[in-house]
Design a protein around this motif. Structure first.
Motif, mmCIF file in Angstrom:
data_model
loop_
_atom_site.group_PDB
_atom_site.id
_atom_site.type_symbol
_atom_site.label_atom_id
_atom_site.label_comp_id
_atom_site.label_asym_id
_atom_site.label_seq_id
_atom_site.Cartn_x
_atom_site.Cartn_y
_atom_site.Cartn_z
ATOM 1 N N ALA A 1 99.825 44.708 12.611
ATOM 2 C CA ALA A 1 98.544 45.212 12.087
ATOM 3 C C ALA A 1 97.371 44.513 12.773
ATOM 4 O O ALA A 1 96.364 45.152 13.124
ATOM 5 C CB ALA A 1 98.481 45.001 10.573
ATOM 6 N N LEU A 2 97.511 43.210 13.014
ATOM 7 C CA LEU A 2 96.441 42.452 13.666
ATOM 8 C C LEU A 2 96.304 42.881 15.134
ATOM 9 O O LEU A 2 95.182 43.027 15.637
ATOM 10 C CB LEU A 2 96.744 40.952 13.561
ATOM 11 N N GLU A 3 97.443 43.107 15.793
ATOM 12 C CA GLU A 3 97.407 43.570 17.191
ATOM 13 C C GLU A 3 96.682 44.914 17.293
ATOM 14 O O GLU A 3 95.893 45.142 18.216
ATOM 15 C CB GLU A 3 98.832 43.701 17.747
ATOM 16 N N PHE A 4 96.956 45.798 16.318
ATOM 17 C CA PHE A 4 96.300 47.105 16.316
ATOM 18 C C PHE A 4 94.790 46.948 16.154
ATOM 19 O O PHE A 4 94.002 47.582 16.866
ATOM 20 C CB PHE A 4 96.874 47.982 15.196
ATOM 21 N N LEU A 5 94.373 46.081 15.214
ATOM 22 C CA LEU A 5 92.937 45.861 15.004
ATOM 23 C C LEU A 5 92.284 45.257 16.250
ATOM 24 O O LEU A 5 91.163 45.621 16.614
ATOM 25 C CB LEU A 5 92.711 44.937 13.803
ATOM 26 N N LEU A 6 92.991 44.354 16.900
ATOM 27 C CA LEU A 6 92.449 43.741 18.126
ATOM 28 C C LEU A 6 92.287 44.768 19.244
ATOM 29 O O LEU A 6 91.378 44.671 20.063
ATOM 30 C CB LEU A 6 93.355 42.596 18.595
ATOM 31 N N SER A 7 93.175 45.759 19.257
ATOM 32 C CA SER A 7 93.115 46.770 20.324
ATOM 33 C C SER A 7 92.099 47.876 20.031
ATOM 34 O O SER A 7 91.676 48.595 20.943
ATOM 35 C CB SER A 7 94.499 47.397 20.535
ATOM 36 N N THR A 8 91.698 48.003 18.761
ATOM 37 C CA THR A 8 90.810 49.118 18.394
ATOM 38 C C THR A 8 89.427 48.671 17.914
ATOM 39 O O THR A 8 88.530 49.501 17.766
ATOM 40 C CB THR A 8 91.458 49.966 17.277
ATOM 41 N N THR A 9 89.261 47.381 17.633
ATOM 42 C CA THR A 9 87.961 46.867 17.181
ATOM 43 C C THR A 9 87.679 45.553 17.907
ATOM 44 O O THR A 9 88.557 44.991 18.564
ATOM 45 C CB THR A 9 87.954 46.576 15.657
#
Length: 474
Positions: A99-107
């Motif tokens: 979930a954190l990786e996704f947030l880092l890639s999108t925000t």
């Protein structure tokens, strides 16, 4: 116009922690309009219905995600609820990392704020080189105890409950070993091993946001600032007292209307509200003694009663579906009719505490409930059950002197005569009057802390600006 600052927040599968962290997020984005928060919730089975209700009214700059659920059957069944929750959080860490990786890639994710019981997340934040903070739902005194546990572990070799002298922690009321957090009380247990690991990991945080305010914990705040500067591996680590953060609930709770109507017909300050929070339970024997004690006191009461359990946190993860009224002593409801009002399982707590007829609160000393009582100026009887509630009882009764604490016998039972004595002492005694005067001053101080230039509002503003300055220099 300021650019959007993205922050991730992780809680634990316990409603009392979730409600506190969500209310904190609301206050954070209200003060810092350009902040955007994503709340991440590990779950045991399905999300709690109360959590889903809580999330219905989020502002547009807070969103949330539930991690894939941990199956309750995959957790050890013979351990306390607190251990199950911690193990579930640990099992959820791979999902959290995704979930954190996704947030880092999108925000442009710049910081993580974690519950202290989900602080494995601090290690993941360190891997991703983002700032990480702890949101601490309990008191500053409890945080101080947690931060000092690794040192206490080295200094005291016996079980803490067997330690003869009061334990002195900087900035805190002296505490008997038996009143330390429930998690500390058996060194051979998995619970103690987990909490010791978590307490050691706290040094990874860049700062601590504590749900308290300076007026009630000035000494603890000062000692925490010193400890944080000296001991934390993160440079510029700070402690921010940003409370009191409480959840007021909905103003149109249908289940609560009957008891609120009953309160309307009572005299000012005449009713004792009795509740053990969202998860606390009494044994059948203790339930009986409490019922007889309330009856013996002759005082008016409103009791949110729950089905008994041999575990003090028996309703913390899964509540009983039994009708709690069937467990009350025979004839109790008839004998106390008109003087008492019994609500099965749940009641609209802040509405009750805020009612003019409510003059006292018999509480399990969960910090959310303690703060609600302080904010609404209601004197307390402390009845701690689990977690850090005994620490809170010491702070409320001995430190702040806004509560009375009943004595329990050698079997851990508060007997009916003792209950009646303490209830009468709070509701109509001279000591109760002095307590009322003190807690009304704290009520005013709590309101001042949250004003535009209050200590807690300033602390939360400083947190946001200092966090952004760290990001700017990293």
């Amino acid at each position: 116009m300021a650019k959007t600052t993205h922050i991730a927040v992780i809680s634990i599968p316990a409603f009392s922690h979730q409600v506190s962290i969500v209310e904190f997020c609301k206050r954070l984005v209200h003060l810092h309009h350009h902040f955007h928060v994503t709340c991440i919730f590990p779950t045991i089975g399905a999300p709690l219905p109360a959590t889903l209700t809580l999330l219905e009214s989020l502002p547009s700059n807070i969103n949330y995600t539930f991690l894939p659920p941990v199956n309750k059957q995959d957790l050890p069944q013979d351990v306390p609820s607190a251990v199950q929750i911690q193990l579930a959080v640990s099992l959820s860490m791979p999902s959290f990392q995704h979930a954190l990786e996704f947030l880092l890639s999108t925000t442009s994710l710049e910081a993580l704020i974690a519950d202290p019981f989900a602080n494995e997340a601090l290690e993941i934040a360190k891997e991703f080189n983002i700032l990480s903070y702890i949101y601490f739902p309990p008191s500053a005194m409890t945080l101080s105890v947690f931060l000092h546990l690794p040192a206490l572990h080295q200094q005291i070799s016996c079980e803490y409950r067997d330690h003869k002298e009061a334990i002195k922690i900087p900035g805190c009321v002296p505490v008997q070993g038996r009143d330390l957090s429930e998690h500390f009380q058996d060194r051979s247990s998995l619970d103690y091993k987990l909490i010791l690991e978590r307490c050691k990991r706290l040094s990874l945080a860049h700062g601590f946001l504590v749900n308290s305010f300076s007026k009630i914990e000035e000494d603890s705040e000062r000692a925490l600032q010193v400890h944080s500067r000296v001991n934390n591996s993160s440079n510029n680590s700070r402690v921010y007292l940003i409370g009191p953060i409480i959840h007021t609930g909905s103003s149109n709770e249908p289940k609560g209307s009957e008891c609120l109507r009953w309160l309307e017909s009572q005299k000012a300050n005449s009713v004792l509200y009795v509740s053990f929070g969202s998860g606390g339970t009494l044994s059948q024997q203790q339930l009986n003694e409490l019922a007889f004690g309330l009856e013996l006191s002759g005082e008016k009461f409103l009791w949110a009663v729950r089905a008994p359990s041999d575990s003090a946190d028996g309703a913390y993860v899964v509540a009983s579906s039994d009708d709690p009224l069937q467990f009350l002593p025979n004839g109790f409801l008839e004998r106390t009719k008109g003087r008492g009002f019994v609500v099965p399982s749940w009641a609209p707590q802040t509405q009750i505490l805020g009612h003019v007829s409510t003059g006292g609160f018999l509480t399990h000393c969960g910090w959310n409930s303690a703060l609600e009582s302080i904010v609404l100026g209601v004197p307390m009887v402390t009845w701690p059950l689990f977690a850090e509630q005994r620490l809170n009882a010491v702070l409320l009764a001995e430190g702040l002197k806004v509560a009375l604490r009943p004595k329990f016998n050698e079997n851990g039972i508060a007997e009916r005569e003792e209950i009646a004595k303490v209830v009468k002492g709070l509701m109509v005694g001279e000591e109760g009057e002095m307590i009322r005067g003190r807690i009304e001053k704290l009520r005013d101080a709590a309101a001042e802390a949250l004003e535009e230039d209050g200590s807690s509002t300033r602390a939360l503003y400083q947190f946001g600006t200092q966090m952004e300055s760290f990001v700017g220099h990293s």
